[in-house]
Design a protein around this motif. Structure first.
Motif, mmCIF file in Angstrom:
data_model
loop_
_atom_site.group_PDB
_atom_site.id
_atom_site.type_symbol
_atom_site.label_atom_id
_atom_site.label_comp_id
_atom_site.label_asym_id
_atom_site.label_seq_id
_atom_site.Cartn_x
_atom_site.Cartn_y
_atom_site.Cartn_z
ATOM 1 N N ASP A 186 0.845 -0.947 -0.136
ATOM 2 C CA ASP A 186 0.059 0.364 -0.303
ATOM 3 C C ASP A 186 0.915 1.198 -0.461
ATOM 4 O OD1 ASP A 186 -2.598 -1.465 -0.042
ATOM 5 O OD2 ASP A 186 -2.648 -0.947 1.967
ATOM 6 N N LEU A 228 -3.736 5.788 1.294
ATOM 7 C CA LEU A 228 -2.973 4.433 1.174
ATOM 8 C C LEU A 228 -1.547 4.342 1.454
ATOM 9 C CD1 LEU A 228 -3.463 3.892 -2.522
ATOM 10 C CD2 LEU A 228 -4.505 1.984 -0.598
ATOM 11 N N ALA A 229 -0.779 5.215 1.556
ATOM 12 C CA ALA A 229 0.643 5.219 2.246
ATOM 13 C C ALA A 229 0.261 5.114 3.643
ATOM 14 C CB ALA A 229 1.932 6.825 2.085
ATOM 15 N N LEU A 262 -6.705 11.831 -6.158
ATOM 16 C CA LEU A 262 -5.469 11.533 -6.151
ATOM 17 C C LEU A 262 -4.662 10.994 -5.296
ATOM 18 C CD1 LEU A 262 -5.197 10.785 -10.299
ATOM 19 C CD2 LEU A 262 -5.473 9.236 -8.196
ATOM 20 N N MET A 263 -4.570 12.703 -5.071
ATOM 21 C CA MET A 263 -3.163 12.701 -4.038
ATOM 22 C C MET A 263 -3.501 12.347 -2.794
ATOM 23 S SD MET A 263 -1.397 16.187 -4.791
ATOM 24 C CE MET A 263 -2.844 17.452 -4.920
ATOM 25 N N TRP A 306 1.866 1.809 -3.755
ATOM 26 C CA TRP A 306 0.667 2.089 -4.686
ATOM 27 C C TRP A 306 0.087 3.927 -3.885
ATOM 28 C CZ3 TRP A 306 -0.361 0.781 -9.057
ATOM 29 C CH2 TRP A 306 0.110 -0.758 -8.973
ATOM 30 N N GLY A 307 0.623 4.480 -2.369
ATOM 31 C CA GLY A 307 0.052 5.557 -2.452
ATOM 32 C C GLY A 307 1.167 6.223 -2.412
ATOM 33 N N ILE A 308 2.630 6.345 -2.862
ATOM 34 C CA ILE A 308 3.000 6.890 -2.974
ATOM 35 C C ILE A 308 3.161 6.449 -4.939
ATOM 36 C CG2 ILE A 308 5.646 7.282 -4.256
ATOM 37 C CD1 ILE A 308 6.531 5.944 -0.948
ATOM 38 N N LEU A 309 2.614 6.018 -5.408
ATOM 39 C CA LEU A 309 2.513 6.201 -6.797
ATOM 40 C C LEU A 309 1.474 7.151 -6.908
ATOM 41 C CD1 LEU A 309 3.376 2.851 -7.762
ATOM 42 C CD2 LEU A 309 4.661 4.793 -8.632
ATOM 43 N N CYS A 310 0.385 6.952 -6.202
ATOM 44 C CA CYS A 310 -0.982 7.600 -6.362
ATOM 45 C C CYS A 310 -0.240 9.268 -6.045
ATOM 46 C CB CYS A 310 -2.019 7.016 -5.565
ATOM 47 S SG CYS A 310 -3.048 5.189 -6.175
ATOM 48 N N LEU A 311 -0.241 9.738 -5.506
ATOM 49 C CA LEU A 311 0.183 10.399 -5.165
ATOM 50 C C LEU A 311 0.879 11.168 -5.744
ATOM 51 C CD1 LEU A 311 0.477 13.248 -2.651
ATOM 52 C CD2 LEU A 311 2.356 11.640 -1.862
ATOM 53 N N GLY A 364 -4.046 8.677 -2.229
ATOM 54 C CA GLY A 364 -2.508 8.309 -2.317
ATOM 55 C C GLY A 364 -1.442 8.533 -0.993
#
Length: 161
Positions: A5, A54-55, A47-48, A8-13, A51
């Motif tokens: 997570d 999730l992070a 999205l941020m 994925w959180g960093i990617l979404c951010l 992110g």
């Protein structure tokens, strides 16, 4: 491989930040207080937010010992046969890119689909027949219906299907 997570959180951010930045650079309408970037900036902000959530979940799960911090290997990653399949798929796609111009779409697509189909199903005759149908459909749809010119290659001298 399973991404955590946190990953994925960093990617979404990062994606959200990119969308938000590009959306804020769009011109504002002279007639309204918002412009073309209004809704994309909302999507980027959401999205941020996703992110960050999730992070934080990923960090909490890693601290509690419920998962890895960045990624973990799945069961299929421990099988050499699956890695061979992945390599054949990527190699087949690269070979398609190299060979599609000189050989043409029809023979190159058939070789790719028939070869991978035979490997994945273990039934070479069915894979070859299915590849004929799939490539024929793709050719008819893109070349004839949509008007997208597909590479002719070797078949150009035979009257250019």
């Amino acid at each position: 491989m399973k991404l955590s997570d946190l990953t994925w959180g960093i990617l979404c951010l990062a994606l959200g930040l990119g969308v938000f930045t590009i959306a804020n650079g769009m011109e504002k309408s002279p007639y309204f207080q918002y412009g073309a970037g209004f809704y994309p900036s909302i999507i980027g902000a959401m999205l941020m937010l996703v992110g960050l959530v999730l992070a934080s979940k990923g960090i909490a799960a890693a601290r509690a010992g419920r998962g890895s911090l960045w990624f973990s290997l799945c069961d299929w990653c421990r099988s050499p046969g699956h890695w061979l399949n992945l390599g054949l798929m990527l190699g087949g796609l690269l070979a398609f890119l190299v060979l599609v111009e000189p050989l043409g779409f029809l023979p190159t697509g058939w070789l790719l689909l028939a070869g991978l189909g035979a490997r994945f199903t273990g039934r070479p005759l069915l894979a070859m027949a299915s590849a004929v149908g799939v490539i024929g459909f793709l050719y008819l749809f893109f070349q004839q219906v949509m008007g997208v010119p597909l590479p002719q290659g070797l078949l150009a001298n035979l009257g250019g299907l």
